[in-house]
Design a protein around this motif. Structure first.
Motif, short mmCIF file in Angstrom:
data_model
loop_
_atom_site.label_atom_id
_atom_site.label_comp_id
_atom_site.label_asym_id
_atom_site.label_seq_id
_atom_site.Cartn_x
_atom_site.Cartn_y
_atom_site.Cartn_z
N UNK A 257 0.78 -1.17 -0.03
CA UNK A 257 -0.14 -0.08 -0.04
C UNK A 257 1.00 1.38 0.03
N UNK A 258 0.15 2.55 -0.42
CA UNK A 258 1.19 3.76 -0.39
C UNK A 258 1.17 4.00 1.15
N UNK A 259 2.23 4.75 1.49
CA UNK A 259 3.17 5.52 0.62
C UNK A 259 4.31 4.36 0.22
N UNK A 260 4.81 4.14 -0.89
CA UNK A 260 5.63 3.14 -0.99
C UNK A 260 6.72 3.79 -2.29
N UNK A 261 7.91 3.44 -2.24
CA UNK A 261 8.90 3.86 -3.26
C UNK A 261 9.67 2.50 -3.95
N UNK A 262 9.95 2.62 -5.00
CA UNK A 262 10.90 1.61 -5.71
C UNK A 262 12.09 2.14 -6.07
N UNK A 263 12.97 1.68 -6.05
CA UNK A 263 14.49 2.09 -6.28
C UNK A 263 15.34 0.95 -6.89
N UNK A 264 15.06 0.74 -8.28
CA UNK A 264 16.12 -0.10 -9.19
C UNK A 264 17.19 0.37 -9.52
N UNK A 265 18.59 -0.38 -9.06
CA UNK A 265 19.63 0.03 -9.43
C UNK A 265 20.37 -0.50 -10.48
N UNK A 266 20.57 0.11 -11.66
CA UNK A 266 20.86 -0.67 -12.94
C UNK A 266 22.30 -1.17 -12.81
N UNK A 267 22.59 -2.41 -13.14
CA UNK A 267 23.53 -3.16 -13.27
C UNK A 267 24.24 -3.70 -11.83
N UNK A 268 23.31 -3.40 -10.70
CA UNK A 268 23.85 -3.87 -9.49
C UNK A 268 23.46 -5.38 -9.12
N UNK A 269 24.41 -5.97 -8.59
CA UNK A 269 24.08 -7.32 -8.01
C UNK A 269 23.49 -7.51 -6.64
N UNK A 281 22.02 6.17 -4.36
CA UNK A 281 21.40 5.43 -3.08
C UNK A 281 21.28 6.17 -1.93
N UNK A 282 22.35 6.75 -1.46
CA UNK A 282 22.37 7.36 -0.07
C UNK A 282 21.21 8.75 -0.45
N UNK A 283 21.19 9.47 -1.61
CA UNK A 283 20.24 10.37 -1.65
C UNK A 283 18.85 9.65 -1.56
N UNK A 284 18.43 8.54 -2.18
CA UNK A 284 17.20 7.98 -2.13
C UNK A 284 16.84 7.41 -0.74
N UNK A 285 17.69 6.89 -0.01
CA UNK A 285 17.64 6.45 1.46
C UNK A 285 17.33 8.02 2.26
N UNK A 286 17.96 8.90 2.07
CA UNK A 286 17.91 9.99 2.80
C UNK A 286 16.61 10.83 2.54
N UNK A 287 15.97 10.85 1.27
CA UNK A 287 14.90 11.11 1.00
C UNK A 287 13.72 10.72 1.50
N UNK A 288 13.76 9.39 1.40
CA UNK A 288 12.79 8.47 2.00
C UNK A 288 12.71 8.71 3.54
N UNK A 289 13.70 8.85 4.20
CA UNK A 289 13.56 8.93 5.61
C UNK A 289 13.03 10.27 6.02
N UNK A 290 13.47 11.37 5.36
CA UNK A 290 12.85 12.63 5.54
C UNK A 290 11.30 12.58 5.10
N UNK A 291 10.87 12.11 4.17
CA UNK A 291 9.54 11.98 3.76
C UNK A 291 8.51 11.32 4.86
#
Length: 302
Positions: A257-269, A281-291
């Motif tokens: 359910x919302x709120x949700x975010x999907x972050x796919x990292x190209x070429x990452x294993x 990656x760091x910016x995505x986590x930081x933005x998620x935490x702030x939101x």
């Protein structure tokens, strides 16, 4: 060859085939029984040797041993490192690692969260590292995660609304289970995880000649739980993950359910999403935490 001899030969062949069939059936049933009993050993790969500690990054930490009372009345212990951050208004992260090695293999990534301003509790489940010597299974790791949560809320007196849950791979399934039980947590980060053990088995095309649906006891059915989440959730996955394909995080995201975010990292294993993702990656986590924090403030003020 006479008719009598032919009949005898035919009977011998039939008896031989019957005997072979019985042996094969017994062997098949024996393997089924083995898989049923021993399946945790196909899922969990703990190590007792801790090669790295928070000292590697000069992090302040407290060694914690948290008691777990089992049905027999005996008390067992999980082990962890509590890395308290002195930054003002530091958030708290409960870090649940994957199925292999122990906390020592996760200290590098835990340090990333510490540098982002988190106080981090990184734990080993029973059977890993310095935790109690009992081989893990699905129910035990769920219980161990709950003990770690109680340590933060009850002993450290940290508000549940300040605690973020993080799980990598199998730890993501554990974190999802914990988040369903404690929906007052601030948010959930699930990295490189799966929909269910059943789908992982199907994807890898192993054990297909066995009745997996009947034998499987270690199910970790995250796909059935994510719809129950009542907190912001961030799914992270590398698109080149050969261990657990990224479409599983996409499925989890679609079911949540919302709120949700999907972050796919190209070429990452499977184990290098943060390294490959780097700043994003760091910016995505930081933005998620702030939101998530802003949403919490908005909810409490209403």
């Amino acid at each position: 060859m006479t008719v009598a001899k032919l009949q005898i030969a035919t009977q011998l062949w039939l008896q031989l085939l019957l005997l072979v069939g019985i042996v094969v059936a017994i062997a098949y049933l024996a393997i089924c029984l083995f898989l049923f009993i021993q399946q945790p050993r196909f899922i969990f790969y703990p190590s007792r040797v801790i090669e790295k500690t928070p000292e590697l990054f000069n992090l302040p930490y407290e060694e914690v041993y948290l008691p777990v009372r089992v049905k027999s009345g005996k008390v067992e212990y999980i082990h962890g490192w509590w890395m308290q951050n002195n930054q003002p208004n530091a958030k708290v992260l409960l870090y649940l690692h994957g199925n292999a090695i122990n906390v020592g293999a996760n200290i590098h990534h835990a340090n990333r969260f510490y540098q982002l301003g988190f106080s981090v509790l990184l734990i080993d489940y029973r059977g890993y590292g310095r935790a109690q010597d009992r081989f893990p299974n699905e129910m035990r790791v769920y219980q161990d995660a709950m003990i770690a949560w109680n340590f933060l809320v009850q002993q450290q007196q940290i508000s549940a609304s300040e605690i973020f849950l993080y799980g990598h791979s199998l730890g993501g399934a554990i974190a999802i289970d914990l988040a369903v039980k404690f929906n007052e947590a601030a948010g959930l980060i699930v990295e490189s995880s799966f929909t269910s053990i059943r789908e992982v088995i199907a994807y890898r095309n192993v054990f297909r000649i066995f009745p997996i649906d009947l034998l499987l006891t270690q199910r970790f059915e995250s796909i059935k739980k994510v719809a129950q989440l009542k907190m912001p959730v961030l799914f992270i996955h590398g698109t080149a993950d050969s261990a657990i394909p990224s479409f599983m995080s996409e499925k989890l995201y679609a079911a949540a359910s919302e709120p949700k975010t999907l972050f796919l990292v190209p070429d990452a294993e499977h184990n290098n999403t943060a390294t490959v993702g780097d700043i994003e990656y760091l910016q995505t986590v930081k933005a998620f935490v702030e939101q998530a924090h802003a949403r919490r403030l908005l909810t409490t003020s209403e």
